[in-house]
Design a protein around this motif. Sequence first.
Motif, PDB file in Angstrom:
ATOM      1  N   UNK A  55       0.833  -1.206   0.000  1.00 53.34           N
ATOM      2  CA  UNK A  55       0.000   0.000   0.000  1.00 53.34           C
ATOM      3  C   UNK A  55       0.870   1.259   0.000  1.00 53.34           C
ATOM      4  N   UNK A  56       0.644   2.127  -0.965  1.00 53.90           N
ATOM      5  CA  UNK A  56       1.371   3.386  -1.062  1.00 53.90           C
ATOM      6  C   UNK A  56       2.766   3.271  -1.647  1.00 53.90           C
ATOM      7  N   UNK A  57       3.159   2.082  -2.085  1.00 51.69           N
ATOM      8  CA  UNK A  57       4.507   1.929  -2.638  1.00 51.69           C
ATOM      9  C   UNK A  57       4.597   2.586  -4.015  1.00 51.69           C
ATOM     10  N   UNK A  58       5.797   2.972  -4.381  1.00 46.89           N
ATOM     11  CA  UNK A  58       6.055   3.611  -5.666  1.00 46.89           C
ATOM     12  C   UNK A  58       6.692   2.655  -6.673  1.00 46.89           C
ATOM     13  N   UNK A  59       7.216   1.546  -6.158  1.00 49.59           N
ATOM     14  CA  UNK A  59       7.843   0.545  -7.025  1.00 49.59           C
ATOM     15  C   UNK A  59       7.735  -0.801  -6.336  1.00 49.59           C
ATOM     16  N   UNK A  60       7.480  -1.830  -7.120  1.00 52.73           N
ATOM     17  CA  UNK A  60       7.551  -3.193  -6.608  1.00 52.73           C
ATOM     18  C   UNK A  60       7.744  -4.153  -7.776  1.00 52.73           C
ATOM     19  N   UNK A  61       8.431  -5.241  -7.492  1.00 52.55           N
ATOM     20  CA  UNK A  61       8.571  -6.314  -8.468  1.00 52.55           C
ATOM     21  C   UNK A  61       8.846  -7.607  -7.727  1.00 52.55           C
ATOM     22  N   UNK A  62       8.752  -8.721  -8.445  1.00 51.69           N
ATOM     23  CA  UNK A  62       9.007 -10.032  -7.855  1.00 51.69           C
ATOM     24  C   UNK A  62       9.448 -10.987  -8.950  1.00 51.69           C
ATOM     25  N   UNK A  63      10.360 -11.890  -8.583  1.00 52.44           N
ATOM     26  CA  UNK A  63      10.872 -12.908  -9.501  1.00 52.44           C
ATOM     27  C   UNK A  63      10.828 -14.260  -8.795  1.00 52.44           C
ATOM     28  N   UNK A  64      10.473 -15.301  -9.547  1.00 58.22           N
ATOM     29  CA  UNK A  64      10.347 -16.648  -8.982  1.00 58.22           C
ATOM     30  C   UNK A  64      11.204 -17.637  -9.753  1.00 58.22           C
TER      31      UNK A  64
END
Length: 194
Positions: A33-42
């Motif tokens: 919530x409220x983040x400006x950037x996010x990513x994820x790798x699996x």
Amino acid sequence: MSHPASTTAHTGALPTARAIAVPPGTAIHATLHGSHFHDAYAVPDHHPDRPALQAWLDVATQTPSWIRALMLVRNKAVRLVGLKDVGQLQDGYPPASGKPPNDAASYAVGDRVGIFRIRFLSDREVILGQDDRHLDVQVSILRRDEGTDGPTLVLSTVVHIHNTLGHAYMAVITPFHRVIARSLTQRMSGHGQR
């Protein structure tokens, strides 16, 4: 079940890390919530019995020279504009327990691991964080057993930006972050193998 493998100049033959959404129901997802950037790798988890923090420790202690060089350039450049020199991923700090620093069981919330402090810790997920007045960065390593892909490891990053300098920093660093995050995720699958 088979997983695609790729060969890269930096990791050798390791499974390809695929971009996914930050996994719902996880501690890192709760920070979105409220983040400006996010990513994820699996990636497939070839060592599903090790704690999430151990997967990170196994890789961080063998940080490739190209990542160390990028971190060195980053640290020198950001000091010029008032951001913190955070050091290197493999920097060793003794855990408060006094136990061996290469064993995940030695650590507790608040201990420092390389450039990060541990914010959340369970066998399944660890959240590592680094904050300053410009931005807050959180990185999660998650062991996931559910789903059709079998055991997987997920590296997620969530960033909250506080000011213009933080936005400028992220604009410059994001392409490098993606390459490093994908590479580290792939290396976690290979248990930190070179």
